[in-house]
Design an enzyme around this catalytic site. Structure first.
Site, PDB file in Angstrom:
ATOM      1  N   ASP A  63      -9.693   6.722  14.212  1.00  0.00           N
ATOM      2  CA  ASP A  63      -9.655   6.410  12.775  1.00  0.00           C
ATOM      3  C   ASP A  63     -10.126   4.988  12.512  1.00  0.00           C
ATOM      4  OD1 ASP A  63      -9.304   7.034  10.128  1.00  0.00           O
ATOM      5  OD2 ASP A  63      -7.179   6.499  10.080  1.00  0.00           O
ATOM      6  N   GLY A  88       0.839  -1.194   0.000  1.00  0.00           N
ATOM      7  CA  GLY A  88       0.000   0.000   0.000  1.00  0.00           C
ATOM      8  C   GLY A  88       0.868   1.235   0.000  1.00  0.00           C
TER       9      GLY A  88
END
Length: 707
Positions: free
Chosen positions: A504, A387
């Protein structure tokens, strides 16, 4: 969510209109969505969103609100208007609902012509009993990853609101009057008065900010505190050479009368900055701040000596001679105890960093440090990129010594500094160092750094994240979603018990190990020291998951995590987000005002849990008030066995080998795994001491290396 229409336009027929002959060969259309409003002049339609120009035979989405209309205008290259029509979206939606959710009609245009329009109505997944219909259309709300946002950190100094700022042109510091060097966000600028300063000069600001200094409290402050009330005598001035404003630091533009010059001290400012300059004519802020700091340090030293004198003389006045004698004993040397090491910090001198002598450490730490000083990025083989983002990249890496696989998160130091995220990086390291105490948090083995990058070495979780898996099955069944939710609850409650607010929580940050258990990852948004009544007010999070108290600018605590948990559970059970909008403004309005839609097929216990999590009063939200573990949805969960991982997960990801990466997005895996190199000039000008406490080793890493 408000329902919406997916609309496509095609087959424009100009008809017999002679005015459009020649232009109708290749016309294009413009779509204006207008809102119905009441005004003093009566009823009217206002366009709030930009005009869309959809290509022929493509589709666009239009949300259905009461009174909203859609104006379609057909244009040509040399003709402003060929023909147009207006469609009421609510009437079009009713027509779709009566025809199994879709319709196809010819729109009659004015003055002449017609156009074929097809529309399909969408509300929620509950409106369709057959999931295959959605699979054929490819319509799912959770089809892309959503990045987190964080409001710029504000430094409050003397009522100034300084934020890290990128100066696109040469800028001078208003405190020391020296050039603000560097790339990207080189210094700070006040959001109210626009004063520009070096980051290093923030402690030398002595002038209060009010946005405007004329007849302000700032003048009164200096008059009472320092007896300084010296207004500038500004006059318009013609500059014959390039000159910079000594308030905002930027160039005075123009050929004549470019700015103002003080007759007394010679200060140069923009016309627009005149009203924001404090009454400090002839005062050198830098020297004044240094003098005040010296006075303050002298006073503190005198106060400390006085307190020590009182402490020593106090027992004599009370006449306790034996106690006084006992105080003269030599200090005891502490003996090392048997405490389990929680981790070791070390720092090897970096190129360009100051090399100062360090005090001797215990022998055991020196032995471990000597082992870990050899850990560097060259000790790993980077196989795949898992990623990436603006922060840096995540790699699948193999440790050369033991052939074990890890996930390495590489952050670029220049980006960390540019975004003023040094403290966030340190918080992430500290939270990861605690993760070994809980089974459902991602474990970190060590951190180290180079001159350009920061590295987190973490366990490699080859099961992928929940966002990847939900894209293939569209939603999770009740047992699977309940299992994941229960493990997330345990992880969140552990963080909250340590005074950490996660902030988050989302599908992207929930990973699966090879057995199917979850692991919470990415702690860059965490807030520490949130025990008891402590609250914070930073605006941050992923937009779809942000709690309403954050949007309202209220102070908050761990209540925001339970709101995000509700969004996460909703997405797992229903397959799309509970709140929607065409942009962030509409999305945030939906979060503050709208109630989520619950499909008819949703289990009663699941709906009840979601309703209690989506309570907008934080103190009444489940998780803050009441034990969420006791909710009926989790009645079959044995929490002790779950925390010991004695309950088999309902889903086991397909993992072929320890280095299998088939459960990650192919767009990242296809890229070459290599580090991004930063600008050399910026790196050389960077203060490496800001990362002096970053490097860390967990005892688990030593165990793996030595085994």
């Amino acid at each position: 969510m408000s329902p919406f229409l997916r609309i496509g336009l095609s087959n424009f027929d100009c008809g017999t209109c002679q005015a459009c002959q020649g232009e109708a060969v290749n016309p294009y259309c413009a779509v204006l969505v207008k809102e119905y409003v009441e005004s003093e002049n009566g009823q009217m339609y206002i366009q709030k969103k930009p005009t869309m120009y959809p290509p022929w035979d493509s589709t666009f989405d239009a949300h259905i609100n009461k009174g909203r209309v859609m104006q379609i205008i057909v244009k040509g290259k040399n003709v402003d208007l060929i023909s147009e029509t207006t469609v009421e979206l609510y009437s079009l939606a009713e027509r779709c609902r009566k025809n199994n959710g879709r319709t196809e009609i010819w729109l009659e245009l004015k003055p002449q012509g017609r156009m074929l329009m097809n529309a399909r109505y969408f509300l929620e997944m509950s409106d369709t009993k057959d999931m295959s219909e959605f699979e054929n259309e490819g319509f799912f709300a959770l089809h892309h990853r959503r990045g987190a946002i964080k409001q710029a950190k504000v430094h409050h100094v003397k009522c100034h609101e300084f934020t890290a700022t990128f100066f696109p042109q040469p800028t001078f510091c208003s405190v020391c009057h020296e050039f603000v060097w560097g790339l990207n966000k080189q210094g700070y600028q006040c959001r109210r008065c626009n004063a520009a300063i070096h980051k290093k000069c923030i402690d030398k600001v002595i002038a209060k900010c009010t946005g405007s200094a004329i007849n302000s409290r700032e003048t009164m402050f200096h008059k009472e505190r320092f007896k300084i009330d010296m207004p500038h005598r500004f006059k318009v001035y013609n500059y014959k050479s390039p000159t910079f404003c000594e308030h905002c630091g930027t160039l005075l533009w123009g050929l004549a009368r470019q700015g103002l010059k003080c007759d007394a001290c010679g200060m140069n400012v923009h016309h627009r900055c005149q009203t924001k300059v404090a009454n400090l004519c002839g005062i050198n802020q830098k020297l004044m701040a240094e003098a005040l700091a010296m006075i303050e340090s002298t006073q503190q030293a005198r106060t400390l000596r006085d307190s020590e004198h009182i402490f020593r003389e106090g027992p004599i006045e009370i006449s306790f001679p034996r106690s006084i004698k006992s105080e003269t004993r030599p200090p005891c040397v502490p003996t090392p105890g048997k405490s389990e090491p929680q981790g070791i910090c070390w720092e090897s001198p970096l190129d360009g960093a100051d090399k100062t002598a360090q005090p001797p450490e215990p022998e055991v730490n020196l032995q471990r440090a000597s082992l870990q000083l050899k850990l560097k990025i060259d000790d790993f083989i980077l196989h795949k990129m898992l990623g990436k983002g603006s922060f840096g990249k995540v790699f699948l890496a193999e440790f050369k010594r033991t052939k074990q696989f890890f996930a390495i998160k590489a952050l670029k130091k220049d980006v960390v500094l540019m975004d003023d995220d040094v403290e966030c990086t340190m918080v992430e390291k500290r939270v990861l160092s605690l993760a070994w105490e809980h089974p459902f948090l991602t474990h970190m083995f060590c951190t180290f750094q180079t001159k350009e990058n920061l590295f987190f070495v973490m366990e490699y979780l080859n099961g992928g994240d929940l966002m990847y898996h939900i894209q293939s099955c569209h939603k999770f069944d009740l047992s699977r979603a309940t299992f994941y939710a229960a493990e997330v609850i345990l992880g969140l409650q552990f963080l909250h018990s340590k005074g950490i607010v996660y902030r988050d929580l989302k599908l992207d940050n929930i990973l699966l190990d090879r057995d199917g258990h979850i692991k919470i990852a990415d702690f860059g948004m965490c807030k520490e020291n949130m025990l008891g009544d402590a609250k914070t007010n930073t605006f941050c999070g992923t937009p779809d998951y942000i709690a309403p108290e954050i949007l309202l600018g209220q102070k908050y605590n761990h209540s925001v995590d339970w709101w995000s948990f509700g969004v996460l559970l909703y997405e797992m059970l229903i397959g799309q987000s509970p709140f929607h909008g065409q942009d962030e403004e509409e999305l945030f309005h939906s979060i503050r005002m709208d109630n989520p839609f619950y499909p008819r097929w949703l289990e009663r216990e699941a709906k009840d849990l979601l309703v209690k999590l989506f309570v907008r009063e934080p103190e009444k939200r489940l998780g803050v008030r009441g034990d969420i573990r006791q909710h009926p949805l989790f009645r079959e969960i044995n929490w002790e066995e779950l925390e010991r991982k004695e309950i088999d997960p309902p889903f086991r990801p397909k993992v072929k080998s320890p280095y299998d990466c088939s459960n990650f997005d192919k767009e990242f895996l296809s890229e070459k795994p290599r580090l991004s190199f930063a600008d050399r000039a910026l790196i050389n000008s960077m203060d490496q001491n800001m990362f002096s406490n970053f490097s860390f080793i967990n005892p688990g890493m030593e165990t793996l290396i030595c085994s």
